[in-house]
Design a protein around this motif. Structure first.
Motif, short mmCIF file in Angstrom:
data_model
loop_
_atom_site.label_atom_id
_atom_site.label_comp_id
_atom_site.label_asym_id
_atom_site.label_seq_id
_atom_site.Cartn_x
_atom_site.Cartn_y
_atom_site.Cartn_z
N VAL A 170 0.84 -1.21 0.00
CA VAL A 170 0.00 0.00 0.00
C VAL A 170 0.88 1.26 0.00
CG1 VAL A 170 -1.59 1.35 1.44
CG2 VAL A 170 -2.01 -1.08 1.05
N LYS A 171 1.92 1.21 0.82
CA LYS A 171 2.82 2.36 0.90
C LYS A 171 3.50 2.62 -0.45
CE LYS A 171 6.09 3.45 4.56
NZ LYS A 171 7.09 2.77 5.32
N GLY A 172 4.02 1.54 -1.05
CA GLY A 172 4.73 1.68 -2.32
C GLY A 172 3.82 2.20 -3.41
N ILE A 173 2.62 1.64 -3.50
CA ILE A 173 1.71 2.09 -4.55
C ILE A 173 1.22 3.51 -4.24
CG2 ILE A 173 -0.55 1.64 -5.62
CD1 ILE A 173 0.20 -1.22 -5.80
N GLY A 174 1.06 3.81 -2.96
CA GLY A 174 0.68 5.17 -2.57
C GLY A 174 1.70 6.19 -3.04
N ILE A 175 2.98 5.87 -2.88
CA ILE A 175 4.04 6.80 -3.31
C ILE A 175 3.93 7.04 -4.81
CG2 ILE A 175 6.53 7.03 -3.61
CD1 ILE A 175 6.89 5.55 -0.95
N GLN A 176 3.73 5.96 -5.55
CA GLN A 176 3.66 6.11 -7.02
C GLN A 176 2.39 6.82 -7.45
OE1 GLN A 176 4.30 3.09 -9.94
NE2 GLN A 176 5.95 2.20 -8.75
N ALA A 177 1.25 6.37 -6.90
CA ALA A 177 -0.03 6.88 -7.40
C ALA A 177 -0.28 8.32 -6.96
CB ALA A 177 -1.17 6.00 -6.90
N ILE A 178 0.25 8.71 -5.80
CA ILE A 178 -0.07 10.05 -5.31
C ILE A 178 1.14 10.99 -5.42
CG2 ILE A 178 -0.97 11.39 -3.37
CD1 ILE A 178 -2.24 8.64 -2.45
N LEU A 179 2.20 10.66 -4.69
CA LEU A 179 3.31 11.62 -4.63
C LEU A 179 3.98 11.83 -5.98
CD1 LEU A 179 4.99 10.76 -1.21
CD2 LEU A 179 3.33 12.51 -1.74
N ILE A 180 4.31 10.71 -6.66
CA ILE A 180 5.00 10.87 -7.94
C ILE A 180 4.09 11.55 -8.96
CG2 ILE A 180 6.06 9.59 -9.87
CD1 ILE A 180 7.32 7.73 -7.84
N THR A 181 2.79 11.28 -8.87
CA THR A 181 1.84 11.94 -9.78
C THR A 181 1.85 13.46 -9.55
OG1 THR A 181 0.45 10.00 -9.87
CG2 THR A 181 -0.59 12.07 -10.43
N PHE A 182 1.79 13.86 -8.29
CA PHE A 182 1.79 15.31 -7.99
C PHE A 182 3.11 15.95 -8.40
CE2 PHE A 182 -2.03 14.65 -5.56
CZ PHE A 182 -2.68 15.86 -5.68
N LEU A 183 4.22 15.28 -8.11
CA LEU A 183 5.52 15.86 -8.50
C LEU A 183 5.61 15.98 -10.02
CD1 LEU A 183 8.12 14.18 -6.09
CD2 LEU A 183 6.99 16.36 -5.87
N SER A 184 5.07 14.99 -10.73
CA SER A 184 5.10 15.06 -12.20
C SER A 184 4.28 16.25 -12.70
CB SER A 184 4.51 13.80 -12.82
OG SER A 184 5.29 12.71 -12.50
N MET A 185 3.13 16.47 -12.07
CA MET A 185 2.28 17.59 -12.50
C MET A 185 3.01 18.91 -12.28
SD MET A 185 -1.64 16.61 -11.54
CE MET A 185 -1.43 16.41 -9.82
N CYS A 186 3.68 19.02 -11.13
CA CYS A 186 4.42 20.25 -10.82
C CYS A 186 5.56 20.42 -11.83
CB CYS A 186 4.96 20.17 -9.39
SG CYS A 186 5.79 21.65 -8.87
N LEU A 187 6.28 19.32 -12.11
CA LEU A 187 7.40 19.40 -13.06
C LEU A 187 6.90 19.79 -14.45
CD1 LEU A 187 9.55 16.33 -12.03
CD2 LEU A 187 10.33 18.67 -12.20
N ASP A 188 5.76 19.26 -14.85
CA ASP A 188 5.22 19.60 -16.17
C ASP A 188 5.00 21.11 -16.29
OD1 ASP A 188 5.21 16.98 -16.88
OD2 ASP A 188 3.07 16.65 -16.58
N GLY A 189 4.49 21.71 -15.22
CA GLY A 189 4.27 23.16 -15.25
C GLY A 189 5.58 23.92 -15.24
N LEU A 190 6.52 23.50 -14.39
CA LEU A 190 7.78 24.25 -14.23
C LEU A 190 8.67 24.14 -15.47
CD1 LEU A 190 8.78 23.39 -10.56
CD2 LEU A 190 8.02 25.59 -11.44
N LEU A 191 8.59 23.02 -16.16
CA LEU A 191 9.47 22.84 -17.32
C LEU A 191 9.13 23.78 -18.48
CD1 LEU A 191 9.96 18.99 -17.33
CD2 LEU A 191 11.76 20.71 -17.22
N LEU A 192 7.91 24.33 -18.44
CA LEU A 192 7.53 25.28 -19.49
C LEU A 192 8.13 26.66 -19.24
CD1 LEU A 192 3.76 24.36 -19.85
CD2 LEU A 192 5.61 23.72 -21.38
#
Lengths: 378, 336
Positions: A170-192
């Motif tokens: 649960v912890k491992g999938i939580g990290i991928q499904a939530i934290l990495i998703t949010f960090l990716s969204m932030c990176l997508d915005g910042l990279l522009l």
């Protein structure tokens, strides 16, 4: 099959493990082999053929090596076998480059067994179970057959193993499904945006994502293995990348750059990847420079700004907005990296936390997760 | 022991959750899109189908947006969360402004005997920036002005009039990016002033509520389906039933009530004299019923659906003496 998906978490895991616990012990490895093959087929149909050809060749190779006449050089035959294994790998990986990492892990499992093998030949059934074992594949080629041999023969799953395993999953999938998703969204915005602040934040967030990525796979693999009754969690830590441990173990005698180049080759022969591994050969794997080099590889545009090649502003409103929007999730990610490893006693607060986490995972599995920066690796 | 029981519960929950993904629907009304159907040939498709076929998908999508809001994120799928239940579409710089200017000016040179004008409809956020705070807003009005400066024929700036009346009525919908009927009325008023005809005062119209369950494109994009739904109203002056498409109110695209989705439509009003050609995108649909009151024939060409040459259309309709281009600022790139 992606581990961070409904197919894996809601169908594969409950059905596979329910049957696993219900059947008598003598059928457990058979069911594990079947489940692992299904896991491979659901990734790609080529993978299963590669696994069968490569592992059968290795198994025959072990027989050949154990019956060698005295006047034939064992080293020479071994090198030939490794060469043929690499050729088989090359043939398949070109057909199906999307999953080059899994192909590489199976190859290393097979080569590692040939190198480790002395006299005693495992049964074909337990050998195939070892190479294909899905929880092992997620971890990378960290464990050799002989590390797992004992538990492959007989193992018991206690209540504690099961619950530790589920919580870790649960912890491992939580990290991928939530934290990495949010960090990716932030990176997508910042990279522009092209500012100095966004470049620095991109570097930090990408590093954070790398660490979280390995942590999540470690937790998922640890959890799935514990639920099967395997106990190999003491052998690895988050930054102990499977592929590096393998090369350290088997190619320790070669100069560092040789096995780093070999790793690059295995990771898909992408020029970027080769470059990254060359940087790693210089800076080593355990330093923060390892992560930094990875970041610069993934996000090379930030180099321009950091080295002052372009006149760019310090920050702008969009960058501030993106950072402000995702600040809480960034802080939580740091918290997970810094304190997430501690395995404390189970408490009521943790109870509630995990229940909430499970619901959040299900929500994000339905609404979609994202891990865009990894697209170049697979 | 507690941990063990909880672990079992998690596994049961995962499996039950999986069972809820086994339905076979082909279309999502909330998202207004086709759903991926189960196919065992490709794992990726199979994974997407489980996501799409989840029984309470809309609910979970909404929860994911609400969680994003809770942790401080102020947008989802390029839709900003505003105050008082408003959603706002993000605005962007035009990528190929010069191409648009040169094609419009080129068209004018070819037909300079016609009375031609350009009317750009601003985005909601440009008119009511006060309803959303702390988000980066591109200065669309400046972009619009710079575009207008380069146009060689008449231009109609409606930003001020929309701002002026935005406190009295909702110029736009809460959950949709299009202009509301009230907004359209004031745009029509401005158009009439600049084209020297007498507009009808608001009290000459009978305002009818058509529906009060309009879920707009912004709600669908941001997955906030349970916000208070909008009302669609229409301004009725004469018998104009042929201008509206009642069937659209039963569909997901309720905005299609205004004008439907035909590439070319013609409306006739025998009481008037002149003919006008309106070249427009979806944003102008709500404006057409007002113009019908002042022209003997209103030819409407939807630039996103019409594939033939507009010049050829003018050649074959010599009676047209007036042409107006009406585009929404956010849809401009699509018309290029």
């Amino acid at each position: 099959m992606n581990v961070c998906s409904i197919l894996f978490l809601c169908f594969f895991v409950p059905i596979f493990y329910s049957v696993y616990y219900l059947i008598p012990s003598r059928f457990k490895n058979g069911w594990l082999l079947f489940g692992s093959l299904l896991f491979l087929v659901l990734r790609s149909s080529h993978l299963i053929w590669y696994f069968l050809v490569s592992s059968s060749f290795t198994y025959v190779g072990m027989h050949v090596l154990s019956n060698l006449p005295r006047n034939v050089s064992r080293k020479k035959i071994l090198l030939w076998m490794i060469g043929i294994l690499i050729l088989i790998w090359l043939l398949f990986v070109r057909l199906d480059s999307v999953y080059s990492v899994i192909y590489g892990i199976i190859l290393l499992h097979n080569i590692g067994t040939l190198l480790d093998f002395k006299k005693r030949i495992p049964t074909i059934f337990s050998y195939f179970t070892y190479v294909s074992c899905f929880s092992n594949l997620l971890l990378g080629p960290v464990l050799s057959y002989f590390d797992m041999e004992e538990e492959l023969k007989s193992r018991k799953v206690t209540k504690e193993d099961f619950s530790d395993g589920v919580f870790s999953l649960v912890k491992g999938i939580g990290i991928q499904a939530i934290l990495i998703t949010f960090l990716s969204m932030c990176l997508d915005g910042l990279l522009l945006e092209k500012t100095i602040l966004s470049s620095f934040v991109v570097i930090i967030l990408t590093m954070l994502q790398v660490v979280l990525w390995f942590r999540s796979y470690f937790e998922i693999s640890f959890g799935l293995s514990r639920m099967l009754g395997f106990h190999f969690e003491k052998c690895v830590s988050i930054l102990d990348l499977g592929i590096f441990s393998w090369f350290k173990r088997y190619c320790g005698g070669f100069p560092k750059w040789v096995w780093f180049l070999l790793s690059a080759f295995l990771f898909g022969m992408n020029v970027n990847v080769v470059l990254w591994f060359l940087i790693l050969a210089i800076v080593g794997t355990r330093s923060w420079l390892f992560l930094l080099s990875f970041v610069l590889l993934v996000q090379p545009s930030v180099l321009d700004f950091l080295l002052g090649f372009k006149h760019v502003p310090m920050s702008n409103f969009v960058v501030n907005y993106e950072i402000r929007s995702y600040l809480l999730m960034i802080l939580i990610s740091f918290g997970v990296v810094l304190f997430g490893q501690a395995r404390k006693r189970f408490s009521g607060v943790q109870n509630v936390f995990y229940v909430v986490l499970v619901f959040l995972i299900l929500i994000f599995l339905v609404s979609g997760t994202s891990n865009s920066i990894w697209a170049f690796m697979i | 022991m507690k941990k063990f029981v909880l672990s079992i519960c998690f596994m049961v929950l995962f499996f039950c959750f999986g069972l809820l993904c086994l339905r076979e629907e082909s279309f999502s009304n909330d998202e207004n899109r086709l759903l991926v159907k189960r196919s065992f040939g490709q794992t990726l498709l199979l994974e997407s189908s489980f996501q799409d076929q989840f029984l309470y998908r809309s609910c979970f999508l909404e929860y994911s947006t609400k969680f994003k809001k809770l942790v401080g994120v102020r947008e989802n799928n390029q839709v900003y969360f505003g105050r008082d239940g408003y959603l706002f579409e993000q605005t962007h710089a035009l990528k190929d402004k010069d191409k648009l200017v040169s094609s419009l000016n080129g068209f004018y040179k070819k037909h300079n005997d016609l009375n031609m004008s350009l009317l750009l409809i601003p985005s909601h956020i440009t008119v009511r920036p006060d309803l959303v705070s702390g988000v980066p807003v591109f200065d669309e009005y400046q972009e619009m002005k710079s575009l207008y400066r380069q146009i060689q024929f008449n231009v109609i700036d409606v930003v001020d009039v929309l701002k002026e009346h935005s406190m009295e009525y909702d110029m736009y919908y809460h959950l949709d990016s299009h202009l509301s009927s009230y907004g359209a009325y004031y745009v029509y008023q401005k158009y009439a002033e600049l084209n020297d005809f007498d507009f009808l005062p608001m009290d000459r119209f009978h305002v009818e509520v058509v529906t009060d369950s309009f879920v707009g494109d912004l709600a669908r994009r941001s997955y906030l389906f349970s916000l208070k739904k909008d009302r669609i109203v229409r301004f009725v002056h004469q018998d104009v039933d042929h201008l509206y498409f009642d069937e659209a109110l039963k569909s997901n695209d309720m905005y299609g009530y205004f004008l439907g989705d035909d590439a070319v439509v013609t409306f006739v009003n025998d009481d008037q004299k002149n003919e006008i050609l309106v070249v427009k995108d979806d944003d102008a649909n709500v404006l057409i019923p007002f113009l019908v009151n002042h022209y003997s024939k209103v030819h409407v060409i939807d630039v996103n659906r019409y594939t033939d040459s507009i010049s050829d259309y003018l050649e074959s309709h010599k009676e047209i003496k007036e042409v107006v281009f009406i585009y929404g600022m956010n849809g401009l790139e699509k018309v290029l």
